[in-house]
Design a protein around this motif. Structure first.
Motif, short mmCIF file in Angstrom:
data_model
loop_
_atom_site.label_atom_id
_atom_site.label_comp_id
_atom_site.label_asym_id
_atom_site.label_seq_id
_atom_site.Cartn_x
_atom_site.Cartn_y
_atom_site.Cartn_z
N THR A 107 0.85 -1.20 0.00
CA THR A 107 0.00 0.00 0.00
C THR A 107 0.88 1.25 0.00
O THR A 107 0.73 2.13 -0.85
CB THR A 107 -0.91 0.00 1.25
OG1 THR A 107 -1.74 -1.16 1.18
CG2 THR A 107 -1.75 1.24 1.36
N ASN A 180 -4.49 -10.11 -8.18
CA ASN A 180 -5.67 -10.01 -7.34
C ASN A 180 -6.64 -9.17 -8.13
O ASN A 180 -6.30 -8.01 -8.45
CB ASN A 180 -5.31 -9.30 -6.02
CG ASN A 180 -6.52 -9.00 -5.17
OD1 ASN A 180 -7.62 -9.47 -5.45
ND2 ASN A 180 -6.33 -8.20 -4.13
N ASP A 214 3.35 -4.20 -9.02
CA ASP A 214 2.80 -4.42 -7.68
C ASP A 214 2.86 -5.93 -7.42
O ASP A 214 2.12 -6.69 -8.03
CB ASP A 214 1.35 -3.91 -7.66
CG ASP A 214 0.66 -4.17 -6.34
OD1 ASP A 214 1.36 -4.31 -5.32
OD2 ASP A 214 -0.58 -4.23 -6.32
N TYR A 217 2.18 -10.86 -4.38
CA TYR A 217 1.95 -12.31 -4.51
C TYR A 217 3.07 -12.99 -5.30
O TYR A 217 2.87 -14.10 -5.79
CB TYR A 217 0.60 -12.56 -5.21
CG TYR A 217 -0.55 -11.90 -4.49
CD1 TYR A 217 -1.12 -12.49 -3.37
CD2 TYR A 217 -1.02 -10.66 -4.88
CE1 TYR A 217 -2.15 -11.86 -2.68
CE2 TYR A 217 -2.05 -10.02 -4.20
CZ TYR A 217 -2.60 -10.63 -3.09
OH TYR A 217 -3.62 -10.01 -2.40
N SER A 242 5.75 -6.48 -1.04
CA SER A 242 5.26 -6.57 0.33
C SER A 242 5.54 -7.96 0.86
O SER A 242 5.46 -8.94 0.11
CB SER A 242 3.76 -6.33 0.33
OG SER A 242 3.21 -6.71 1.56
N ARG A 253 2.98 -4.86 8.46
CA ARG A 253 3.19 -3.70 7.59
C ARG A 253 4.66 -3.51 7.20
O ARG A 253 5.33 -2.59 7.66
CB ARG A 253 2.66 -2.40 8.26
CG ARG A 253 1.30 -2.49 8.90
CD ARG A 253 0.22 -3.01 7.98
NE ARG A 253 0.06 -2.25 6.76
CZ ARG A 253 -0.06 -2.81 5.54
NH1 ARG A 253 -0.06 -4.13 5.39
NH2 ARG A 253 -0.21 -2.06 4.48
N1 PLP Z 1 -1.67 -4.82 -4.02
C1 PLP Z 1 -2.49 -5.87 -4.14
C2 PLP Z 1 -2.73 -6.44 -5.49
C3 PLP Z 1 -3.08 -6.45 -3.02
O1 PLP Z 1 -3.88 -7.51 -3.16
C4 PLP Z 1 -2.82 -5.89 -1.74
C5 PLP Z 1 -3.44 -6.44 -0.53
O2 PLP Z 1 -4.30 -7.27 -0.55
C6 PLP Z 1 -1.95 -4.78 -1.67
C7 PLP Z 1 -1.41 -4.28 -2.82
C8 PLP Z 1 -1.62 -4.17 -0.35
O3 PLP Z 1 -0.79 -4.99 0.36
P1 PLP Z 1 -0.11 -4.61 1.77
O4 PLP Z 1 -0.79 -5.42 2.81
O5 PLP Z 1 1.29 -5.01 1.65
O6 PLP Z 1 -0.26 -3.15 1.95
#
Ligand code: PLP
Length: 395
Positions: A107, A180, A214, A217, A242, A253
């Protein structure tokens, strides 16, 4: 009196959060075992072995000043060196500590990156279906989000749809693979073609078009599939990573932005990332977690458990007549709603205590997202409800 844009974002939580709240309420009313919640992407498999071990070692060996004090704004050098070493081993790259900016998860990585690149009137492209928060990240930075439909038969990139989406205002393109909500992994061929188009368009408009990858995953892929590591295909790539999903630690976080040396003006872009982090208040990511990552970067939770859920659920749902593109990665299935209006379909599912997310907020209509990062028992118990739901449309 206050910022109306911020009021609207806060007063109207996103649909996933709304269903999550409903689920909590319903669990209190009828018992958790009777609610089949497939809404939230909250990893349910244990953290990898090294994670708690690292915490125990750190707590027994280091003092509070080290563990809980400030690191530098961009992150602890040793942590960034450990991440670079892990990536270099896995992907034969040559990153070093100054290529990184540590963040509070993807995020923060995404919001900072967009802020750092954004000038008045800029546009960022993304593919549908997409993580709904992209719109928030881009629009609150003062830019606009341009959405491009993927191929409906595969959810892979449709280049005929992509080409007209560029303009002289295009600053970047945000991609998310494994995806996602679709669970799809973009093929290497698609990535090569995308890189070629980005190079051509950058030349045409006389400025770099950044690829923002991003990747929360990245490691969650099945069936021996390899996720192309994007910095190897396109120089102007920023990676927003992340540890939330691969280590099952979304509440901690922790993540990073990777700005490789190959990025045009990489030192200035890195400085702009630091500036955006400073302006947005995202400085000095949680220090204990940074030190933990320094000890176990590269470890991944047992994804075989997700694979087992995916195989079991995919087989069962398709045998009841549901249609779904085979999901190779992440822990989501994107299933065709059995009526045009996905929200109406989810309402019917809700009557059977089945909770799923309608696809509209992901930028496409007619699907539902199922998160299968849940105990296998919940899937087993939910199957009669899935079957009953399908029957409502089949008679
Ligand atoms: N990007 C995607 C595609 C996500 O699915 C998510 C969280 O579900 C995020 C970013 C945010 O992830 P984080 O928990 O690392 O902030």
């Amino acid at each position: 009196m206050y910022a109306s844009q911020m009021y609207e974002l806060g007063a109207e939580p996103n649909i996933i959060r709304k269903i999550f709240e409903y689920s909590q309420k319903r669990c209190n009313e009828i018992g958790e075992e009777n609610v089949f919640d497939f809404c939230i992407g909250n990893p349910n498999v244990p953290t990898p072995e090294g994670f708690h071990k690292a915490i125990r070692e750190l707590i027994s060996q280091k003092n509070d000043y080290f563990l809980h004090g400030y690191t530098s704004n961009a992150g602890d050098q040793e942590t960034k060196r450990a991440i670079a070493a892990d990536l270099n081993t896995r992907y034969q790259t040559s990153f070093h500590e100054d290529n990184f900016y540590m963040t509070c998860g993807a995020t923060a990585s995404l919001r900072i990156s967009v802020e750092a690149l954004c000038e008045d009137g800029d546009e960022f492209i993304t593919f549908t279906p997409f993580f709904p928060e992209y719109r928030v990240f881009v629009e609150t930075a003062g830019a606009s989000l341009v959405t491009v439909e993927t191929n409906p038969d595969s959810f892979q990139i449709d280049f005929d749809n992509l080409k007209p989406a560029f303009s002289e205002h295009t600053k970047g393109i945000i991609i998310n693979s494994p995806n996602n909500p679709s669970g799809v992994v973009f093929s290497e061929k698609s990535i090569r073609t995308l890189a070629g188009i980005l190079k051509d368009k950058s030349e045409e408009y006389g400025h770099p078009i950044f690829l923002i990858s991003d990747e929360p995953y990245r490691e969650l892929v099945y069936d021996g599939l390899k996720v192309p590591f994007l910095t190897k295909y396109y120089d102007n790539t920023l990676v927003c990573y992340s540890f939330s999903k691969c280590m099952s630690i979304p509440g901690e976080r922790i993540g990073y932005i990777l700005i490789p040396d190959e990025v045009e003006n990489h030192k200035s872009i890195h400085a702009a990332i630091c500036g955006a982090g400073r302006a947005l208040g995202y400085v000095c990511a949680p220090s204990l977690m940074q030190h933990v990552i320094a000890k176990c970067a590269g470890e991944v939770a047992d994804i075989e458990l997700y694979k087992k859920n995916r195989d079991f659920m995919y087989q069962a749902l398709t045998s009841y007549g549901y249609e779904c593109i085979y999901p190779n990665g992440a822990f989501y299935m994107f299933v065709k709603a059995m009526e045009e209006d996905a929200a109406a379909f989810c309402d019917k599912a809700k009557e059977l205590e089945l909770l799923m997310v309608p696809s509209d907020s992901f930028g496409c209509s007619g699907y539902v997202r199922i998160s299968y990062c849940v105990p296998l028992k919940r899937i087993e118990r939910a199957l009669p409800a899935f079957q009953a739901l399908a029957k409502k449309y089949q008679s």
